[in-house]
Design an enzyme around this catalytic site. Structure first.
Site, PDB file in Angstrom:
ATOM      1  N   HIS A 293      71.850  87.314  33.205  1.00 21.21           N
ATOM      2  CA  HIS A 293      71.579  86.597  31.959  1.00 21.21           C
ATOM      3  C   HIS A 293      70.269  87.103  31.331  1.00 21.21           C
ATOM      4  CE1 HIS A 293      71.619  82.917  29.343  1.00 21.21           C
ATOM      5  NE2 HIS A 293      70.317  83.123  29.364  1.00 21.21           N
ATOM      6  N   GLU A 294      69.222  87.135  32.123  1.00 20.86           N
ATOM      7  CA  GLU A 294      67.917  87.557  31.579  1.00 20.86           C
ATOM      8  C   GLU A 294      67.944  89.041  31.209  1.00 20.86           C
ATOM      9  OE1 GLU A 294      65.987  85.268  30.711  1.00 20.86           O
ATOM     10  OE2 GLU A 294      66.961  83.663  31.864  1.00 20.86           O
TER      11      GLU A 294
ATOM     12  N   HIS B 101      68.984  89.285  27.647  1.00 17.66           N
ATOM     13  CA  HIS B 101      67.867  89.048  26.725  1.00 17.66           C
ATOM     14  C   HIS B 101      66.969  90.284  26.644  1.00 17.66           C
ATOM     15  CE1 HIS B 101      68.441  84.853  25.745  1.00 17.66           C
ATOM     16  NE2 HIS B 101      68.472  84.478  27.011  1.00 17.66           N
TER      17      HIS B 101
ATOM     18  N   GLU C  58      70.732  84.599  22.595  1.00 21.58           N
ATOM     19  CA  GLU C  58      71.588  83.985  23.609  1.00 21.58           C
ATOM     20  C   GLU C  58      72.968  84.645  23.617  1.00 21.58           C
ATOM     21  OE1 GLU C  58      69.864  81.966  25.405  1.00 21.58           O
ATOM     22  OE2 GLU C  58      71.417  81.262  26.781  1.00 21.58           O
TER      23      GLU C  58
END
Lengths: 505, 505
Positions: A273-274, A277, A303
């Protein structure tokens, strides 16, 4: 090295960028102060860190509102024949100046101070499961948020003013329409899965309670980032209580993860997930370095990147297989996992109390609850006294479960204590947009999950760079989507994605 | 929490401190940016870090020189009846303002930029042992240093202007007198030790080439810091290429060490040295938090703290024993060391090429060489072309050895590439003052080496806090020494210390 000659030519813009570099430097420093506070700062350093954060916030406002600077930006707004990035610079600065002009420095300082105090109070309250002790801080946060909204002005309701800060041009009614668009499909999907026994997507999986050796999981996360071609010379992976990404600029973007010692998918998917980003920030065009548009344009678009990598790529069948392989190689303490089993493990679905642990099907219900409660609080329809009870009622309404503690309910998120009101809907925007990206990518490139699992991450990353990342904040979120995906935000692809994955197996 | 009510009462001073907090915040951020660059920053982050450092430097100058602020400080200079800390605030700010007024912002920016470029060139030149590629940068550094000296003004020679920045009130003639005072004793000591065979202090020791496991040495360093009562909640120990200490404020002071994998005393004593610096910053009185006087007053006084702990405490017989015990417990890869042997190992004496590895007897010769060369360069008596040859000649003159490479000679130190001209003498000031502290302490408290080895570090630390640390920069260096030790800088105690330890055994 900075402000490349190709995109910035206008003398007025060059003067603005030259002056802006000091403001950019404050932002660079603030980013590092924030990152450090969650990673390496000794605990008692917080007192001086709070002083620094507060004063740098006010200094940032002061420099942005200096009459000479504001005048340059005003002049640039009239300028014709600017390049897209030049117009982007003017748009972003004008937005920031307009906003900060309306907020007295005292209020800006008060908000920064309250943030530190409320966050500290929240941490203690959460530990002791004591909502009462946090309530006055939460009340203060919402009082300040109301004042901000009133000063900024809004179309329909105060929530508009706050939401726009995180998602430029997005209104409360857009958020409501978005939820109205997806909730029926999600509800239908959840209802069906809950009645199934022994379906493809189980409610729980034995691996969720299985313990792993933290040192091994660290190696697994590194291997995952290697598979994702994470540029270690421009980034880091560290540990923090809550995973996050910080960009100090295009060439220094850092992510964190956490290790709970059991249920290894949590740390793996937090890392992926990170990474999503981080990749956005890392792939901004270098000609935009140290300018107002050198980062991702909005939280929703951001997101969309993290959820794209976490869910659409990461929880796909091919990537579940690749992750299982990594786990088998790097985490012997788990004793070997089966590839097909890992897909089922990665995609368990069931109503649960904690947002950050929620699956794809239930996640947006958590967001909707927060969105509804925030609006009611801002509109003074309810008070912070009513909050826990209403929270629990809504959990029952949407997910059929009821928190037994504040920690599992109203005290679980860090956002409100940090003053981030109007932030939550951007998570759902991200989910929705990630499916739009999937459909666009499938038409020209192929399936991102398969490509990544085959080690062709660069192809997926390059597609994203060309379509989205390289622009930084050159275009507003909706303009970017229209240019790059041919359409503004649209909930249909997300509904198709959920339906295909969970109902049409 | 900040600017305690006991020491700051005057309304004018309170106004100054209130305004200063923004400038302090920039310094806080700059400290973290610097620390991060040497510890965790991804390598390619340097481009954006350089932009930020340069602009924050110029912003710091701009805020300090704002007419409204300068006026307040001017007014405060006339104020009577101020407390000591209040006068300290005025003294420090006036010094800083006076200095920065004389330096055009363009020059300040140029220096910051040259620093980044020259340091980068130095790193590459050192790797390739290529002085020629570094020469133009070094020339630029000294040209800028000359311009700074001319603009600041001086009494006898340009060196005065530069030295005063690092050691307030200390002149070139004072430095010369200091070296004249100690060099004969050191020369005599070295000559005697070099003719001895099988004396207490050997020229080399088998442990110097012995390899250790880095992970074990990390545990040993932690145990050493535990013995020294290092406050982990207010500090950190990390790894960097060159050990250093950074203070982000009174409650957040971080040290680094390095691990070469052999000769374990290097990492242990580097850690103890940096602990000495850190303790000074950590024990500044909390009422001075976020003010201009919240840190150590000068580099010389700072170095007196690091050298006190490293040499006077750390290389004493009781502490050598305590360190041997720690090594035996934490570093099994060394296979056990004898306590008496560890004292001999910790105190080998012999002329060597690298300053940072030099022993107590030869260390100050290295400083003297740099002091002489810097003066000649500033006075244009020599050019950077002559430097390597002259360096080597002086090494032969003082220590009887001659570097065979640039790396072992003129390219070994980071200071010049970082623009730090006039900095070196503060190391010898530190050595000299550390012995003054020892004598004063022995009269009232006892032997600091024994006390520390017995786990009574707090007693030693408290003595230092009361006499020196708590004042921060309230008093000028010489005023501080007179108040706390009853005498300004004096080379006699250092000569007695060296004579007693090395000649009277």
């Amino acid at each position: 090295m900075v402000a490349g000659n190709n995109v910035f030519k206008d003398a007025l813009i060059l003067e603005i960028l030259e002056r802006y570099r000091t403001i950019w430097s404050i932002g660079h420093a603030q980013a590092l102060l924030g990152w450090d506070m969650e990673t390496y700062m000794p605990p008692e350093g917080v007192a001086e860190r709070a002083i620094a954060s507060q004063h740098l916030s006010m200094l940032n406002q002061r420099l942005l509102l200096e009459p000479g600077f504001v005048e340059l930006v005003e002049k640039a707004k009239q300028r014709e024949g600017l390049t897209d990035p030049e117009r982007g610079v003017v748009r972003v600065l004008d937005r920031e100046i307009t906003r900060l002009k309306k907020l007295p420095p005292k209020l800006v300082g008060e908000i920064a101070k309250t943030r530190v105090e409320a966050q500290d109070a929240w941490k203690r309250a959460r530990e002791k499961d004591d909502y009462q002790s946090f309530k006055p801080y939460l009340d203060k946060v919402f009082t300040l948020a109301r004042e901000v909204a009133e000063r900024l002005g809004y179309e329909d309701e105060p929530y508009d003013a706050l939401l726009d800060y995180y998602e430029e041009g997005f209104r409360t009614r857009d958020a409501q329409a978005m939820f109205d668009g997806i909730i029926p499909t999600l509800k239908k999907t959840l209802d069906k899965l809950m009645t199934e026994e022994d379906g493809l997507y189980p409610k729980t999986h034995p691996l969720e309670s299985k313990e792993y050796a933290v040192g091994e999981a660290e190696e697994a996360n590194k291997a995952v980032l290697d598979l994702l071609a994470f540029p270690w010379k421009r980034g880091r992976l560290d540990v923090s209580a809550h995973p996050f990404t910080t960009s100090m600029g295009i060439r220094d973007v850092r992510i964190t993860t956490r290790y709970e010692g059991f249920d290894i998918k949590r740390t793996l998917y937090a890392t992926i997930h990170e990474y999503g980003h981080a990749l956005y920030e890392l792939q901004v065009d270098e000609s935009l370095m140290a300018t107002p548009i050198d980062g991702g344009v909005s939280l929703g678009i951001h997101e969309s990147q993290s959820r794209f990598w976490e869910n659409i790529v990461g929880r796909s069948r091919p990537m579940a297989g690749a992750l299982a392989e990594i786990v088998n190689k790097k985490v012997p303490s788990l004793g070997g996992v089966d590839m097909e089993e890992f897909y089922r493990y990665a995609n368990t679905v069931k109503p649960s109390l904690i947002r950050v642990e929620a699956d794809e099907v239930t996640y947006n219900f958590h967001i909707l609850i927060r969105f509804r409660l925030e609006r009611m609080l801002l509109n003074r329809e309810i008070s912070v006294d009513d909050l826990p009870e209403l929270w629990n009622n809504m959990m029952e309404e949407y997910l059929g479960i009821r928190p037994k503690t504040y920690r599992e309910g109203v005290l679980q998120d860090i956002h409100w204590s940090g003053g981030l009101i109007g932030y939550f809907p951007t998570y759902t925007i991200g989910n929705v947009v990630s499916a739009q990206i999937l459909e666009a990518m499938q038409q020209t490139l192929g399936d991102p999950g398969s490509l990544t699992a085959q080690g062709k991450t660069r192809e997926v990353a390059t597609w994203l760079r060309e379509k989205i990342h390289r622009h930084g904040s050159t275009y507003s979120p909706q303009e970017l989507l229209e240019r790059s995906l041919g359409k503004a935000m649209d909930t249909e692809p997300y509904k198709r994605y959920i339906t295909r994955k969970y109902l049409m197996q």
